[in-house]
Design an enzyme around this catalytic site. Sequence first.
Site, short mmCIF file in Angstrom:
data_model
loop_
_atom_site.label_atom_id
_atom_site.label_comp_id
_atom_site.label_asym_id
_atom_site.label_seq_id
_atom_site.Cartn_x
_atom_site.Cartn_y
_atom_site.Cartn_z
N ASP A 72 12.10 6.95 -9.11
CA ASP A 72 12.33 7.54 -10.42
C ASP A 72 11.77 8.96 -10.55
O ASP A 72 11.04 9.43 -9.67
CB ASP A 72 11.74 6.64 -11.53
CG ASP A 72 10.33 6.13 -11.20
OD1 ASP A 72 9.68 6.70 -10.31
OD2 ASP A 72 9.90 5.15 -11.83
N ASN B 269 3.22 -3.49 -18.82
CA ASN B 269 4.22 -4.23 -19.61
C ASN B 269 5.25 -4.94 -18.72
O ASN B 269 6.26 -5.43 -19.21
CB ASN B 269 4.92 -3.28 -20.59
CG ASN B 269 5.72 -2.19 -19.89
OD1 ASN B 269 5.79 -2.15 -18.66
ND2 ASN B 269 6.30 -1.29 -20.65
N GLU C 60 12.14 -0.60 -18.24
CA GLU C 60 11.22 -1.12 -19.25
C GLU C 60 11.69 -2.50 -19.74
O GLU C 60 12.83 -2.89 -19.49
CB GLU C 60 11.18 -0.13 -20.44
CG GLU C 60 10.70 1.26 -20.07
CD GLU C 60 9.20 1.34 -19.82
OE1 GLU C 60 8.55 0.30 -19.61
OE2 GLU C 60 8.67 2.47 -19.82
N HIS D 134 7.11 -3.51 -16.33
CA HIS D 134 8.24 -2.71 -15.85
C HIS D 134 8.16 -2.52 -14.32
O HIS D 134 7.08 -2.56 -13.74
CB HIS D 134 8.37 -1.37 -16.59
CG HIS D 134 7.36 -0.33 -16.25
ND1 HIS D 134 7.08 0.73 -17.09
CD2 HIS D 134 6.56 -0.14 -15.18
CE1 HIS D 134 6.17 1.50 -16.54
NE2 HIS D 134 5.83 0.99 -15.38
P1 PGA Z 1 0.24 2.83 -11.75
O1 PGA Z 1 1.74 2.70 -12.32
O2 PGA Z 1 0.31 2.53 -10.30
O3 PGA Z 1 -0.16 4.22 -12.05
O4 PGA Z 1 -0.58 1.81 -12.50
C1 PGA Z 1 2.54 1.66 -11.90
C2 PGA Z 1 3.82 1.63 -12.70
O5 PGA Z 1 3.80 1.97 -13.90
O6 PGA Z 1 4.85 1.26 -12.14
#
Ligand code: PGA
Length: 247
Positions: free
Chosen positions: A67, A136, A143, A138
């Site tokens: 992404d 959450n 999301e 995702h």
């Molecule tokens: P993080 O993000 O590794 O910074 O916790 C993971 C994500 O949101 O996919």
Amino acid sequence: MLVIVKEDYDEMTREAARRVASLIRKKPDCVLGLATGSTPLGLYKELIRMYKEEGLRFSKVTTFNLDEYVGLPPTHPQSYHYFMRVNFFDHIDINPRYIYVPHGMTEDVAAFCQWYEEEIQKAGGIDLQVLGIGANGHIAFNEPGSSLGSRTRIKTLSEQTIKDNARFFERFEDVPRYAITMGIGTIMEARQLVLLAGGRGKAQAIKETVEGPITAMVPATIVQMHQWATIIVDKEGASLLSRTYDG
Ligand code: PGA
């Protein structure tokens, strides 16, 4: 689905690096799906070490990132282009022509997303996709509520994700609201998934992903349907799991 619980963050990311390195050694021209965020940093560090000290070579590897924020140029320090360069690509022998990261500044998002999907196909599909997980649930920027069959497209970030990401930006208003992300259907076509999650803040999302029902409200739960998914967590990330898993 294989769940591996490691003692701490370093052990967790080293385990992931061993899996990625083993694939590259078996198939030097493999296609990797890569993720950004704090979690995979240790994985990239270990792969760089393997490149420098153990002769691991990336010159024939192709990579597709999950992404990118819409509206950030590749030179922006918070863009995922920049993140990948600084934390990984600049330190290994990867061929820049084989690096794909969605373009956050594209003028025709739909055409770009279609092209990205086609490039993945042309490369022969993704052999191993590295994934993180949001608090959450995702995966990439899919999301809660995202279609479990979705393809690469533009998504609005959830309030929670915007809050989680605010720590990287000077002002809250600067946090991007949109991203281009591989879809859940795109991710599920990878031949192997390696999902990493560490720390207390991810424990609930991990519990739901491993032991909960499959639901679009927790997009990561779809990995239960994958034929070759490995979830690597640290002790804290595993703290809410009700069963015992491999160490
Ligand atoms: P993080 O993000 O590794 O910074 O916790 C993971 C994500 O949101 O996919």
